[in-house]
Motif scaffolding. Sequence first.
Motif, PDB file in Angstrom:
ATOM      1  N   TRP A  96      15.017 -27.321  18.519  1.00  0.00           N
ATOM      2  CA  TRP A  96      13.487 -27.717  18.814  1.00  0.00           C
ATOM      3  C   TRP A  96      12.844 -26.825  19.839  1.00  0.00           C
ATOM      4  O   TRP A  96      11.808 -26.389  19.809  1.00  0.00           O
ATOM      5  N   PHE A 122      11.631 -24.034  17.900  1.00  0.00           N
ATOM      6  CA  PHE A 122      10.314 -24.250  17.470  1.00  0.00           C
ATOM      7  C   PHE A 122       9.174 -24.375  18.333  1.00  0.00           C
ATOM      8  O   PHE A 122       7.981 -23.771  17.933  1.00  0.00           O
ATOM      9  N   LEU A 171      16.667 -37.147  17.609  1.00  0.00           N
ATOM     10  CA  LEU A 171      16.170 -37.548  15.978  1.00  0.00           C
ATOM     11  C   LEU A 171      17.446 -37.743  15.366  1.00  0.00           C
ATOM     12  O   LEU A 171      18.515 -36.698  15.257  1.00  0.00           O
ATOM     13  N   THR A 172      17.435 -38.839  14.532  1.00  0.00           N
ATOM     14  CA  THR A 172      18.691 -38.966  13.531  1.00  0.00           C
ATOM     15  C   THR A 172      18.941 -38.363  12.390  1.00  0.00           C
ATOM     16  O   THR A 172      20.116 -38.260  11.760  1.00  0.00           O
ATOM     17  N   SER A 173      17.959 -37.515  11.885  1.00  0.00           N
ATOM     18  CA  SER A 173      17.895 -37.088  10.536  1.00  0.00           C
ATOM     19  C   SER A 173      18.838 -35.553  10.644  1.00  0.00           C
ATOM     20  O   SER A 173      18.329 -34.677  11.120  1.00  0.00           O
ATOM     21  N   LYS A 179      19.450 -33.837   7.936  1.00  0.00           N
ATOM     22  CA  LYS A 179      18.662 -33.035   7.032  1.00  0.00           C
ATOM     23  C   LYS A 179      17.492 -32.292   7.590  1.00  0.00           C
ATOM     24  O   LYS A 179      17.014 -31.200   7.322  1.00  0.00           O
ATOM     25  N   LEU A 180      16.587 -33.120   8.658  1.00  0.00           N
ATOM     26  CA  LEU A 180      15.665 -32.545   9.445  1.00  0.00           C
ATOM     27  C   LEU A 180      15.942 -31.418  10.144  1.00  0.00           C
ATOM     28  O   LEU A 180      15.295 -30.320   9.860  1.00  0.00           O
ATOM     29  N   ARG A 216      16.795 -28.286   7.960  1.00  0.00           N
ATOM     30  CA  ARG A 216      15.716 -27.606   7.320  1.00  0.00           C
ATOM     31  C   ARG A 216      15.017 -26.971   8.341  1.00  0.00           C
ATOM     32  O   ARG A 216      14.208 -25.815   8.225  1.00  0.00           O
ATOM     33  N   LEU A 217      14.897 -27.555   9.566  1.00  0.00           N
ATOM     34  CA  LEU A 217      14.158 -27.025  10.730  1.00  0.00           C
ATOM     35  C   LEU A 217      15.054 -25.394  10.919  1.00  0.00           C
ATOM     36  O   LEU A 217      14.103 -24.454  11.192  1.00  0.00           O
ATOM     37  N   PHE A 273      13.831 -23.202   8.393  1.00  0.00           N
ATOM     38  CA  PHE A 273      12.540 -22.763   8.858  1.00  0.00           C
ATOM     39  C   PHE A 273      12.259 -21.744   9.834  1.00  0.00           C
ATOM     40  O   PHE A 273      11.431 -20.909   9.773  1.00  0.00           O
TER      41      PHE A 273
END
Lengths: 221, 221
Positions: free
Chosen positions: B81, B84, B106-108, B110-111, B114-115, B118
């Motif tokens: 993060w 980002f 944050l718990t995902s 997958k998120l 993907r970040l 990205f």
Amino acid sequence: MKISISKENHLKAIFHLESDHGTVTTNELAAALHTRPASITDMLKKLQKEGLVLYERYKGFSLSQDGKMAAVQIIRNHRLWECFLVDHLDFDWSQVHEMAEELEHLTSRKLIDRLDFFLGFPRTDPHGDPIPDSDGKFTRQIAQIPLPNLLTGKEATVTAIRPQTDQILELLQHKKIKIGTRITIRKKFDFDDSLEIEVDGGASTTVSALVAKNIYVSVQK
Amino acid sequence: MKISISKENHLKAIFHLESDHGTVTTNELAAALHTRPASITDMLKKLQKEGLVLYERYKGFSLSQDGKMAAVQIIRNHRLWECFLVDHLDFDWSQVHEMAEELEHLTSRKLIDRLDFFLGFPRTDPHGDPIPDSDGKFTRQIAQIPLPNLLTGKEATVTAIRPQTDQILELLQHKKIKIGTRITIRKKFDFDDSLEIEVDGGASTTVSALVAKNIYVSVQK
DNA sequence: ATTATATTTTAGGCAAATCTAAAAATTTAA
DNA sequence: TTAAATTTTTAGATTTGCCTAAAATATAAT
Ligand SMILES: [Mn+2]
Ligand SMILES: [Mn+2]
Ligand SMILES: [Mn+2]
Ligand SMILES: [Mn+2]
């Protein structure tokens, strides 16, 4: 000064229910938040003490001006993050809601404003819902009508799908219909109110009355 | 199954203190988390019960394998993060830590993966700290040395600033030195151990021994 | 080896957010 | 307009994460 995540969720839910049918009840709110009516009453008393809701026992409740502002801010966060997830991390709209449910509670105002800039100040989220600006103002939305109300032969743009369920998403994904897709009704069948529509000036397909009713379109812009 | 935010913060803090000086004490951990020793003991008992730390009263404690894995995951989140925020939202490194402190929870899964994609699978965060991969493995870091250890005339790349305080950041920002900057020592002054350095093959400047000691560089790559 | 000091743990409490079961008020129906 | 049904609120608990003050243990200093 800072509102807990649970309180933010309560304010947001009240805001949505109020927008929908003008008023909210304890039971409705409990259902929306997957909690119990008794818990709602508890929370309401706290929110009232903080000036975020107007509440009188047994008489009902509603958001105060402050409460409304707080709710709108969260909705802004939620929708902007959904844009990020869909446009940049390549999720599809059925997946983003849960994640946004967490992201919406981040406390940095500056972060969300920069995200807004990064995204190019989108006016709607991936579900077609409007995104308020940094001051909480919703820009006037372009008029949208349910697809069945669109005149035959008149081209329009899909602006929202509502309600958004995984099932309708799957169907629309298959038919290549999403926010921004151009649609023209070619034929309306009175028998079952199904519609033959042209998608993005290309192939035609048929949608049932139920599907059509959930698609909102705009003729302008 | 899912670990609370507070527990995640505890695990992460233990991990960092363990990495630093091999061992952690109740008092240290309390200081790091701005909490009280008694609270640490409470939490330790809970974490032990969940198999995340090994703990024996009065004897000390350390992360279990599970605890270590959880901690590394949070560190991964935190650092991605930060990338980002700096690379895409244009924050500078002194501002991102706080925000990442929230985003890391944050718990995902997958998120975050993907970040990572990205961002182009960055290997270090904006402070030069390594980012573990999705499996929690830290890729071997390139060897880095404190700037004063660099041979005069040998060009090297800034790989980290440590510790990262707002004050040193401000100074380095002014001198246009950041992660990735190329530096060559032109002269070492024995009198006060200050260094005259060439920055990115351009202008020269002088840094004190204290500043130099906090800059880490790598000659390879 | 005692004693003094520092560290860590227990005991007891508190606030937030939830719950269940029971009571109170309101609304609807007979 | 009384009775029945529904909704809402209170009462009393529980869990989590933290606190202070006091007790237990470990470590350091005579
Ligand atoms: Mn939420
Ligand atoms: Mn949405
Ligand atoms: Mn954190
Ligand atoms: Mn960092």
